[in-house]
Design a protein around this motif. Structure first.
Motif, PDB file in Angstrom:
ATOM      1  N   ALA A  63       1.453   0.919   6.925  1.00  0.00           N
ATOM      2  CA  ALA A  63      -0.003   0.861   6.116  1.00  0.00           C
ATOM      3  C   ALA A  63      -0.045  -0.557   5.309  1.00  0.00           C
ATOM      4  O   ALA A  63      -1.332  -1.188   5.436  1.00  0.00           O
ATOM      5  CB  ALA A  63       0.114   1.935   4.974  1.00  0.00           C
ATOM      6  N   THR A  64       0.870  -1.002   4.879  1.00  0.00           N
ATOM      7  CA  THR A  64       1.183  -2.392   4.187  1.00  0.00           C
ATOM      8  C   THR A  64       0.530  -3.425   5.139  1.00  0.00           C
ATOM      9  O   THR A  64       0.052  -3.870   4.352  1.00  0.00           O
ATOM     10  CB  THR A  64       2.394  -2.890   3.684  1.00  0.00           C
ATOM     11  OG1 THR A  64       2.446  -1.483   2.388  1.00  0.00           O
ATOM     12  CG2 THR A  64       2.787  -4.073   2.868  1.00  0.00           C
ATOM     13  N   GLU A 106       5.789   5.270   6.820  1.00  0.00           N
ATOM     14  CA  GLU A 106       4.228   5.648   6.519  1.00  0.00           C
ATOM     15  C   GLU A 106       4.245   3.852   5.538  1.00  0.00           C
ATOM     16  O   GLU A 106       2.809   3.324   5.811  1.00  0.00           O
ATOM     17  CB  GLU A 106       4.271   7.244   5.773  1.00  0.00           C
ATOM     18  CG  GLU A 106       2.248   6.605   5.162  1.00  0.00           C
ATOM     19  CD  GLU A 106       2.475   8.286   5.039  1.00  0.00           C
ATOM     20  OE1 GLU A 106       1.147   8.661   4.762  1.00  0.00           O
ATOM     21  OE2 GLU A 106       3.212   8.773   4.719  1.00  0.00           O
ATOM     22  N   HIS A 107       3.977   4.385   4.306  1.00  0.00           N
ATOM     23  CA  HIS A 107       3.795   2.914   3.726  1.00  0.00           C
ATOM     24  C   HIS A 107       3.694   1.619   4.016  1.00  0.00           C
ATOM     25  O   HIS A 107       3.199   0.790   3.540  1.00  0.00           O
ATOM     26  CB  HIS A 107       4.138   3.047   2.079  1.00  0.00           C
ATOM     27  CG  HIS A 107       3.789   4.570   1.629  1.00  0.00           C
ATOM     28  ND1 HIS A 107       4.410   5.161   0.395  1.00  0.00           N
ATOM     29  CD2 HIS A 107       2.388   5.205   1.988  1.00  0.00           C
ATOM     30  CE1 HIS A 107       3.864   5.924   0.364  1.00  0.00           C
ATOM     31  NE2 HIS A 107       2.624   6.332   1.003  1.00  0.00           N
ATOM     32  N   GLU A 140       1.080  -0.957  -0.035  1.00  0.00           N
ATOM     33  CA  GLU A 140       0.276   0.201  -0.274  1.00  0.00           C
ATOM     34  C   GLU A 140       0.808   0.883   0.020  1.00  0.00           C
ATOM     35  O   GLU A 140       1.688   1.109   0.883  1.00  0.00           O
ATOM     36  CB  GLU A 140      -0.628  -0.314   0.779  1.00  0.00           C
ATOM     37  CG  GLU A 140      -1.663   1.354   1.770  1.00  0.00           C
ATOM     38  CD  GLU A 140      -2.427   1.867   0.053  1.00  0.00           C
ATOM     39  OE1 GLU A 140      -2.379   3.222  -0.003  1.00  0.00           O
ATOM     40  OE2 GLU A 140      -2.642   0.984  -0.754  1.00  0.00           O
ATOM     41  N   VAL A 141       0.824   2.260  -0.910  1.00  0.00           N
ATOM     42  CA  VAL A 141       1.719   3.059  -1.207  1.00  0.00           C
ATOM     43  C   VAL A 141       1.034   4.253  -1.332  1.00  0.00           C
ATOM     44  O   VAL A 141       1.504   5.177  -1.580  1.00  0.00           O
ATOM     45  CB  VAL A 141       2.835   2.281  -2.777  1.00  0.00           C
ATOM     46  CG1 VAL A 141       3.293   1.720  -2.237  1.00  0.00           C
ATOM     47  CG2 VAL A 141       1.717   3.089  -4.090  1.00  0.00           C
ATOM     48  N   GLY A 142       0.133   4.631  -0.344  1.00  0.00           N
ATOM     49  CA  GLY A 142      -0.705   5.449  -0.816  1.00  0.00           C
ATOM     50  C   GLY A 142      -1.644   6.330  -2.242  1.00  0.00           C
ATOM     51  O   GLY A 142      -2.209   7.270  -1.072  1.00  0.00           O
ATOM     52  N   ASN A 143      -2.129   4.873  -2.383  1.00  0.00           N
ATOM     53  CA  ASN A 143      -3.126   5.589  -3.696  1.00  0.00           C
ATOM     54  C   ASN A 143      -4.300   4.388  -2.995  1.00  0.00           C
ATOM     55  O   ASN A 143      -5.135   4.712  -3.773  1.00  0.00           O
ATOM     56  CB  ASN A 143      -2.774   4.626  -5.664  1.00  0.00           C
ATOM     57  CG  ASN A 143      -2.134   3.241  -5.089  1.00  0.00           C
ATOM     58  OD1 ASN A 143      -2.521   2.840  -4.460  1.00  0.00           O
ATOM     59  ND2 ASN A 143      -1.321   3.106  -5.316  1.00  0.00           N
ATOM     60  N   TYR A 169       9.086  -4.692   0.777  1.00  0.00           N
ATOM     61  CA  TYR A 169       7.434  -3.830   1.517  1.00  0.00           C
ATOM     62  C   TYR A 169       8.489  -4.147   2.519  1.00  0.00           C
ATOM     63  O   TYR A 169       7.570  -2.671   3.236  1.00  0.00           O
ATOM     64  CB  TYR A 169       6.495  -4.248   0.465  1.00  0.00           C
ATOM     65  CG  TYR A 169       6.744  -3.891  -0.228  1.00  0.00           C
ATOM     66  CD1 TYR A 169       7.728  -3.030  -1.462  1.00  0.00           C
ATOM     67  CD2 TYR A 169       5.825  -4.355  -1.603  1.00  0.00           C
ATOM     68  CE1 TYR A 169       7.456  -2.901  -2.742  1.00  0.00           C
ATOM     69  CE2 TYR A 169       5.553  -3.927  -2.487  1.00  0.00           C
ATOM     70  CZ  TYR A 169       6.589  -3.287  -2.982  1.00  0.00           C
ATOM     71  OH  TYR A 169       6.878  -2.846  -4.152  1.00  0.00           O
ATOM     72  N   LEU A 206       9.537   0.845   0.170  1.00  0.00           N
ATOM     73  CA  LEU A 206       8.435   2.239   0.644  1.00  0.00           C
ATOM     74  C   LEU A 206       8.915   2.969   1.804  1.00  0.00           C
ATOM     75  O   LEU A 206       9.902   2.596   2.815  1.00  0.00           O
ATOM     76  CB  LEU A 206       7.654   0.768   1.321  1.00  0.00           C
ATOM     77  CG  LEU A 206       7.290   0.334   0.682  1.00  0.00           C
ATOM     78  CD1 LEU A 206       5.627  -0.526   0.858  1.00  0.00           C
ATOM     79  CD2 LEU A 206       6.101   0.548  -1.040  1.00  0.00           C
ATOM     80  N   THR A 207       8.590   3.577   2.166  1.00  0.00           N
ATOM     81  CA  THR A 207       8.433   4.733   3.367  1.00  0.00           C
ATOM     82  C   THR A 207       7.930   4.595   4.639  1.00  0.00           C
ATOM     83  O   THR A 207       7.211   3.456   4.273  1.00  0.00           O
ATOM     84  CB  THR A 207       7.856   6.422   2.915  1.00  0.00           C
ATOM     85  OG1 THR A 207       6.145   5.882   2.745  1.00  0.00           O
ATOM     86  CG2 THR A 207       8.559   6.674   1.622  1.00  0.00           C
TER      87      THR A 207
END
Length: 421
Positions: free
Chosen positions: A164-165, A160-161, A104-107, A132, A157-158
């Motif tokens: 989320a992942t 944050e991402h 999950e990369v924020g999209n 990831y 990934l950042t």
């Protein structure tokens, strides 16, 4: 159909494709120039053919594994019971959606499709890229075969991402989805390409992928976070290689590790599968491509490769037509298999907004369309759930099913065709 059974999605048949070529995350046929929340009950479907009934695990104590990145939490919720076909019974139509990378990369695409699956009683397979779950500042802990330490063609990934992942992977498993692997660095070209990896290279890559999933707390320092609610050593039973390359040398390692399937082959057609090296071979398949005489592989990237020649941002004026074409391709594939040999249909995707997100829309519309038809004998399942069903069948029945070609109906109908097995 019981409230815990699964339904729906696509199928295909394959004819002759003019050419296949590996490109990006897949291979495509283009006539010689190819590039390649909690469970929501169903509203319809069912019958004993599909493995009716689903198990929901009772509340279990959590037993942490290793550094607490993963945990034993009991049987996975929302799983079907695999049932053997009776003599003369029509086989169900299986459709398997899978997602390469699964980050999950924020999209918002990961939660979008988890919700879609829940709304329509589907389970899917998420092929998680191990990197990831590795912070970029720790990248030198990755030793990719034939590549420099820390190298990766998909990046990291950042924080944050990464969080989320983790959240999405955690909830996906609790929803009943499968967590497979897309390995790590996604190397598709040059000397370091996965196409050249040996069985030993693949073993190293897999062990590292598992290590990143089972030690993300150590890598991130986030020891106050909830664990992933599964034992990845037991959960991981299959994967898909980057760019559909390198399966030949992967399979001996997959068999040695006890994997049950591999979804890496690029040249499949819509027929019932068989095993290689004792592992179920579940390839992406050629399906009708409206407006063309050739067929296209059943993956979003391959739709893109044939429509915009692998460009991910094209003239927006083309988007409506391409979206409709991609949707129609999935639906034509479904109809062909459902009405003929009932071969399972495998669909590959990426959480990407290529060409304005039209391929995500196409997959969603196809799923919704077939779910709304309420076919009682269609099953939207994960790869793991599908091979559970396959392994529950009489080998003689599976052998008979494999005699049916693309788009071939059983002689005399299903009752007669499978009556003597």
């Amino acid at each position: 159909m019981s409230s815990m059974s699964r339904r729906t999605l696509l199928t295909t048949t394959a004819g002759a494709a003019a050419a296949l070529a590996a490109a990006g995350c897949g291979a495509s046929s283009s006539g010689g120039t190819g590039e390649s929340a909690p469970h929501v009950p169903h509203g319809a479907g069912g019958g004993p053919a599909g493995g009716t009934g689903r198990t929901r695990a009772p509340h279990q104590a959590v037993t942490l594994i290793g550094d607490g990145s993963t945990a034993h939490t009991g049987p996975q919720p929302n799983q079907p019971v695999a049932e053997r076909l009776e003599p003369g019974q029509t086989p169900p139509q299986f459709v398997i959606f899978s997602w390469d990378g699964a980050g999950e990369v924020g999209n918002g695409l990961f939660p979008r499709f988890r919700k879609l699956a829940a709304d329509h009683g589907a389970t899917m397979t998420f092929f998680l890229s191990g990197l990831y779950l590795l912070p970029e500042q720790e990248k030198l802990h990755y030793a990719p075969p034939n590549n420099p330490p820390g190298a990766s063609d998909i990046g990291y990934l950042t924080n944050e991402h990464l969080r989320a992942t983790l959240d999405n992977i955690r909830q996906a498993w609790l929803d009943g989805h499968e967590i497979g692997t897309h390995f790590n660095g996604h190397f598709c070209g040059g000397h370091g390409s996965v196409a050249h990896w040996t069985p030993a290279d693949w073993h190293s890559e897999i062990e590292q992928a598992k290590g990143f999933v089972t030690s993300w707390k150590t890598a991130t320092g986030w020891h106050d976070q909830d664990p992933l609610p599964f034992d990845y050593e037991k959960e991981l039973v299959g994967g898909r290689t980057p760019c559909l390359l390198g399966q030949h040398n992967l399979l001996p390692t997959a068999a040695e590790l006890g994997w049950r399937y591999d979804a890496s082959s690029p040249g499949g057609i819509q027929v019932w599968p068989e095993k290689k090296h004792g592992v179920w071979d579940l390839p992406l398949q050629l399906i009708p491509f409206p407006g063309h005489r050739f067929e296209v592989l059943s993956m979003d990237y391959n739709m893109l490769a044939n429509q915009s020649h692998a460009a991910t941002r094209s003239d927006p004026r083309n988007y409506p037509g391409w979206r409709s074409q991609a949707t129609a391709s999935y639906l034509a594939g479904f109809q062909r298999a459902y009405e003929t040999n009932r071969a399972p249909f495998y669909i590959g995707n990426h959480f990407e907004e290529w060409n304005g997100g039209i391929y995500m829309d196409a997959v969603e519309e196809a799923l919704k369309h077939i779910a709304s038809a309420r076919h009682p004998d269609v099953r939207l399942v994960s790869f793991r759930q599908f091979v559970d069903w396959m392994d529950a069948q009489d080998p003689a029945v599976l052998a008979k099913l494999r005699t049916l070609d693309v788009g071939e109906r059983p002689t005399g109908g299903w009752r007669e065709f499978l009556a003597d097995t």
